[in-house]
Design a protein around this motif. Structure first.
Motif, PDB file in Angstrom:
ATOM      1  N   ALA A  94       0.780  -1.193   0.096  1.00 24.33           N
ATOM      2  CA  ALA A  94       0.024  -0.089  -0.041  1.00 24.33           C
ATOM      3  C   ALA A  94       0.734   1.242   0.015  1.00 24.33           C
ATOM      4  N   LEU A  95       2.106   1.126   0.482  1.00 23.72           N
ATOM      5  CA  LEU A  95       3.008   2.257   0.782  1.00 23.72           C
ATOM      6  C   LEU A  95       3.768   2.378  -0.475  1.00 23.72           C
ATOM      7  N   ASN A  96       3.470   1.612  -1.539  1.00 26.10           N
ATOM      8  CA  ASN A  96       4.459   1.775  -2.626  1.00 26.10           C
ATOM      9  C   ASN A  96       4.227   2.959  -3.571  1.00 26.10           C
ATOM     10  N   ALA A  97       2.975   3.378  -3.727  1.00 24.41           N
ATOM     11  CA  ALA A  97       2.663   4.697  -4.565  1.00 24.41           C
ATOM     12  C   ALA A  97       3.160   5.638  -3.715  1.00 24.41           C
ATOM     13  N   PRO A  98       2.856   6.086  -2.503  1.00 26.05           N
ATOM     14  CA  PRO A  98       3.282   7.195  -1.776  1.00 26.05           C
ATOM     15  C   PRO A  98       4.782   7.095  -1.983  1.00 26.05           C
ATOM     16  N   ALA A  99       5.449   5.853  -1.574  1.00 29.35           N
ATOM     17  CA  ALA A  99       6.911   5.951  -1.563  1.00 29.35           C
ATOM     18  C   ALA A  99       7.566   6.341  -2.915  1.00 29.35           C
ATOM     19  N   LEU A 100       6.737   6.053  -4.014  1.00 29.02           N
ATOM     20  CA  LEU A 100       7.113   6.414  -5.391  1.00 29.02           C
ATOM     21  C   LEU A 100       7.106   7.825  -5.534  1.00 29.02           C
ATOM     22  N   VAL A 101       6.304   8.436  -4.884  1.00 34.68           N
ATOM     23  CA  VAL A 101       6.219   9.936  -5.115  1.00 34.68           C
ATOM     24  C   VAL A 101       7.351  10.513  -4.260  1.00 34.68           C
ATOM     25  N   LEU A 102       7.514   9.999  -3.101  1.00 32.63           N
ATOM     26  CA  LEU A 102       8.561  10.561  -2.388  1.00 32.63           C
ATOM     27  C   LEU A 102      10.021  10.408  -3.190  1.00 32.63           C
ATOM     28  N   ILE A 103      10.162   9.314  -3.831  1.00 34.89           N
ATOM     29  CA  ILE A 103      11.377   9.115  -4.648  1.00 34.89           C
ATOM     30  C   ILE A 103      11.193  10.099  -5.821  1.00 34.89           C
ATOM     31  N   ALA A 104      10.295  10.390  -6.108  1.00 33.04           N
ATOM     32  CA  ALA A 104      10.381  11.396  -7.373  1.00 33.04           C
ATOM     33  C   ALA A 104      10.749  12.870  -6.761  1.00 33.04           C
ATOM     34  N   ILE A 105      10.214  13.287  -5.600  1.00 33.46           N
ATOM     35  CA  ILE A 105      10.541  14.312  -4.917  1.00 33.46           C
ATOM     36  C   ILE A 105      12.001  14.472  -4.647  1.00 33.46           C
ATOM     37  N   LEU A 106      12.603  13.330  -4.125  1.00 31.80           N
ATOM     38  CA  LEU A 106      13.958  13.400  -3.726  1.00 31.80           C
ATOM     39  C   LEU A 106      14.787  13.252  -5.221  1.00 31.80           C
ATOM     40  N   GLY A 107      14.415  12.684  -6.127  1.00 31.80           N
ATOM     41  CA  GLY A 107      14.989  12.655  -7.372  1.00 31.80           C
ATOM     42  C   GLY A 107      15.001  14.120  -8.002  1.00 31.80           C
ATOM     43  N   ILE A 108      13.933  14.587  -7.908  1.00 26.78           N
ATOM     44  CA  ILE A 108      13.881  16.207  -8.333  1.00 26.78           C
ATOM     45  C   ILE A 108      14.981  16.884  -7.965  1.00 26.78           C
ATOM     46  N   ALA A 109      14.771  16.963  -6.203  1.00 25.32           N
ATOM     47  CA  ALA A 109      15.712  17.765  -5.608  1.00 25.32           C
ATOM     48  C   ALA A 109      17.360  17.669  -5.935  1.00 25.32           C
ATOM     49  N   VAL A 110      17.579  16.180  -6.191  1.00 28.75           N
ATOM     50  CA  VAL A 110      18.669  16.029  -6.421  1.00 28.75           C
ATOM     51  C   VAL A 110      19.257  16.648  -8.135  1.00 28.75           C
ATOM     52  N   GLN A 111      18.174  16.322  -8.802  1.00 33.71           N
ATOM     53  CA  GLN A 111      18.594  16.735 -10.143  1.00 33.71           C
ATOM     54  C   GLN A 111      18.681  18.131 -10.322  1.00 33.71           C
ATOM     55  N   THR A 112      17.759  19.078  -9.550  1.00 26.13           N
ATOM     56  CA  THR A 112      17.856  20.439  -9.730  1.00 26.13           C
ATOM     57  C   THR A 112      19.061  21.231  -9.005  1.00 26.13           C
ATOM     58  N   SER A 113      19.623  20.500  -8.037  1.00 22.36           N
ATOM     59  CA  SER A 113      20.606  20.975  -7.235  1.00 22.36           C
ATOM     60  C   SER A 113      22.015  20.474  -7.581  1.00 22.36           C
ATOM     61  N   LEU A 114      22.241  19.016  -7.817  1.00 26.12           N
ATOM     62  CA  LEU A 114      23.509  18.572  -8.060  1.00 26.12           C
ATOM     63  C   LEU A 114      23.836  18.919  -9.605  1.00 26.12           C
ATOM     64  N   PHE A 115      22.884  18.971 -10.409  1.00 29.72           N
ATOM     65  CA  PHE A 115      23.270  19.163 -11.741  1.00 29.72           C
ATOM     66  C   PHE A 115      22.936  20.817 -12.329  1.00 29.72           C
ATOM     67  N   ALA A 116      23.044  21.556 -11.088  1.00 30.91           N
ATOM     68  CA  ALA A 116      22.862  22.839 -11.553  1.00 30.91           C
ATOM     69  C   ALA A 116      24.195  23.736 -11.950  1.00 30.91           C
ATOM     70  N   LEU A 117      25.349  22.984 -11.661  1.00 25.99           N
ATOM     71  CA  LEU A 117      26.338  23.795 -12.194  1.00 25.99           C
ATOM     72  C   LEU A 117      26.597  23.558 -13.573  1.00 25.99           C
ATOM     73  N   TRP A 118      27.381  24.565 -14.078  1.00 26.46           N
ATOM     74  CA  TRP A 118      27.740  24.514 -15.557  1.00 26.46           C
ATOM     75  C   TRP A 118      29.004  23.524 -15.747  1.00 26.46           C
ATOM     76  N   PRO A 119      29.368  22.611 -16.608  1.00 29.16           N
ATOM     77  CA  PRO A 119      28.363  22.294 -17.414  1.00 29.16           C
ATOM     78  C   PRO A 119      27.438  21.149 -17.280  1.00 29.16           C
ATOM     79  N   LEU A 120      27.426  20.564 -15.931  1.00 32.38           N
ATOM     80  CA  LEU A 120      26.566  19.827 -15.514  1.00 32.38           C
ATOM     81  C   LEU A 120      25.046  19.777 -16.091  1.00 32.38           C
ATOM     82  N   ASN A 121      24.757  21.029 -15.932  1.00 31.32           N
ATOM     83  CA  ASN A 121      23.350  21.173 -16.318  1.00 31.32           C
ATOM     84  C   ASN A 121      22.869  20.686 -17.518  1.00 31.32           C
ATOM     85  N   TYR A 122      23.752  20.591 -18.676  1.00 30.57           N
ATOM     86  CA  TYR A 122      23.489  19.853 -19.791  1.00 30.57           C
ATOM     87  C   TYR A 122      23.183  18.492 -19.775  1.00 30.57           C
ATOM     88  N   PHE A 123      23.703  17.848 -18.643  1.00 28.54           N
ATOM     89  CA  PHE A 123      23.568  16.389 -18.389  1.00 28.54           C
ATOM     90  C   PHE A 123      22.626  15.787 -17.530  1.00 28.54           C
TER      91      PHE A 123
END
Lengths: 304, 188
Positions: free
Chosen positions: B8-37
């Motif tokens: 039952a917790l699979n779907a909410p956990a998947l949403v949390l994974i998405a939130i974490l993934g987006i946070a990492v994507q937008t901050s870790l890959f914010a620096l140039w030239p990483l933002n292209y990748f």
């Protein structure tokens, strides 16, 4: 009824899945965009993670850069000393110009007060999409930041605040494809609009073909629109393509702010630009002086 | 009981994974030239939902994660909702017609989905704001973006497979859970 609902369940759900995003587009184009309450909850989860990751990344990068830069310190020192000497000469010249400016303003009976109040914020994240160039900063409504406030660095304009939460704000930069900033050429006073184009270039649009625009001209904010204070540097002209026909010319510009190294920004929370009234007697004397071409009368105790 | 709860917790956990993934994507890959990748975490989750969830659950999860992407972007509201939903429906539809046997073939699906997603969002933005230069920008970033998404998907889908396995959401775990429940109800 229930029988039909069950029979066509798939098609009803498919219709809803297509309808919901289309409604989202429609409502967003009519209402001003801001975060909904549930969006704020999500942002309050992601913003601290983004802040921690970007801080850690900054530490690693700055540590590495400090080591690399140390190797070139002597060379840099010599260059900076030379540059400093040139700048001191320029400052001396500017002081003279400033004094002249004050005298002329008095002569024309025009005084103004220009104040900027700002909040320093740190860039913690960038846009999830590579097509759009927004940034997220670690200050929000609790620091007095509101929608549409101008964001800048000591070099020039960065963009404006798009949306806010209590502790973070999204800033749409001038590089963004949907951004537009009113600007004027500092030298020729030609007016146009700066729009985002590529990752390091903007376009200076709607400039008349007859306007005098040259490479390396500085573009400053024009003040129309009421968001950006007038006179702040925005970009440097990098390419001019003046066609033999048509109304406007194609001008490419490079932003003065280096967006690849953007770490801290200033959010202007208050920018006032007021003209102060002067005494009628001074106004009359100044008007006569202009007619006769005489210098302005000095006040007693004037600090000029 | 724990297994049902985890499922039952699979779907909410998947949403949390998405939130974490987006946070990492937008901050870790914010620096140039990483933002292209920067990899598109949301795209991977949408494809996973299209191929490994039922129609309703996958669709709702797609709407949620696409909204998460939108609040982390300056893109006009609804653009990502439409684009990701289009990808979801196309992948789901094509999985009925074409056999997508294993995780390695998911990579090819991801490559094509990335292209479709970028082109559809470009089309929407052009409709909303015809004078912008999105088309030129998309032309530059279309194939590098797809390549990075494909590269990430090699590991991404393996992690999602493990996640589903731990939360008894994949078909094998769900079957074994169902068998256990049947045995329980029969008094074994």
């Amino acid at each position: 009824m229930i029988k039909y609902l069950k029979q066509y369940r798939f098609y009803i759900i498919l219709f809803l899945f297509l309808l919901i995003p289309i409604i989202a587009i429609d409502t967003s184009t009519r209402a001003p965009r801001n975060f909904w309450p549930h969006d704020r909850v999500i942002i309050s989860l992601t913003a601290p993670i983004q802040a921690v990751i970007s801080w850690g990344l900054d530490q690693v990068v700055s540590g590495f850069q400090n080591y690399i830069f140390l190797l070139q310190t002597r060379q840099d020192n010599l260059t900076l000393t030379d540059e400093n000497r040139k700048l001191l000469n320029t400052i001396a010249g500017l002081r003279e110009t400033e004094q002249e400016n004050i005298r002329l303003r008095k002569l024309l009976n025009f005084q103004e007060q220009f104040t900027l109040e700002s909040v320093v914020a740190r860039v913690i994240a960038r846009d999830i999409s590579t097509e759009f160039r927004a940034i997220r900063i670690n200050r929000g409504e609790s620091s007095g930041i509101q929608k549409n406030m101008p964001v800048m660095t000591n070099e020039g304009i960065v963009g404006k605040v798009l949306r806010t939460t209590a502790n973070s704000a999204d800033v749409v930069t001038i590089m963004d494809l949907l951004s537009a900033v009113d600007a004027i050429d500092e030298r020729s006073r030609a007016r146009g609009v700066i729009e985002g184009y590529t990752d390091d270039t903007c376009l200076f649009r709607y400039v008349l073909r007859t306007d005098d625009i040259q490479v390396n001209d500085i573009l400053i904010t024009g003040g129309i629109g009421g968001i950006f204070p007038k006179g702040i540097p925005v970009a440097l002209v990098s390419k001019v393509n003046r066609k033999p026909f048509g109304i406007s010319q194609d001008v490419e510009v490079k932003p003065i702010v280096d967006f690849t190294k953007l770490e801290e920004v200033l959010v202007v929370t208050k920018a006032s630009h007021e003209a102060l009234p002067q005494e009628p007697s001074v106004r009359k004397v100044s008007a006569k002086a202009i007619e006769k071409g005489e210098p302005p009368p000095e006040k007693k105790g004037s600090t000029q | 009981m724990t297994r049902i709860l985890l499922q039952a917790l699979n779907a909410p956990a998947l949403v949390l994974i998405a939130i974490l993934g987006i946070a990492v994507q937008t901050s870790l890959f914010a620096l140039w030239p990483l933002n292209y990748f920067q990899p598109d975490v949301v795209l991977l989750i949408v494809i996973w939902c299209a191929l490994r969830r039922n129609f309703i659950e996958g669709g709702i999860l797609t709407l949620i994660v696409s909204h998460l992407a939108e609040i982390h972007s300056a893109v006009p509201r609804g653009t990502f909702n439409v684009s990701y939903m289009l990808v979801y429906l196309l992948v789901r539809g094509s999985s009925r017609m074409v056999v997508i046997p294993d995780l390695s073939s998911f990579v090819i699906v991801t490559l094509f989905s990335s292209l479709i997603m970028k082109l559809s969002s470009t089309a929407i933005i052009n409709l909303l704001s015809p004078h912008s230069y999105v088309l030129r920008n998309t032309a530059f970033l279309l194939f590098p973006g797809a390549a990075v998404a494909g590269l990430l998907s090699i590991w991404g889908y393996q992690w999602l497979e493990k996640f589903d396995s731990y939360t008894y959401k994949n078909s094998r775990s769900a079957e074994s859970l169902e068998q256990d429940l049947n045995l329980d109800s029969e008094g074994f």
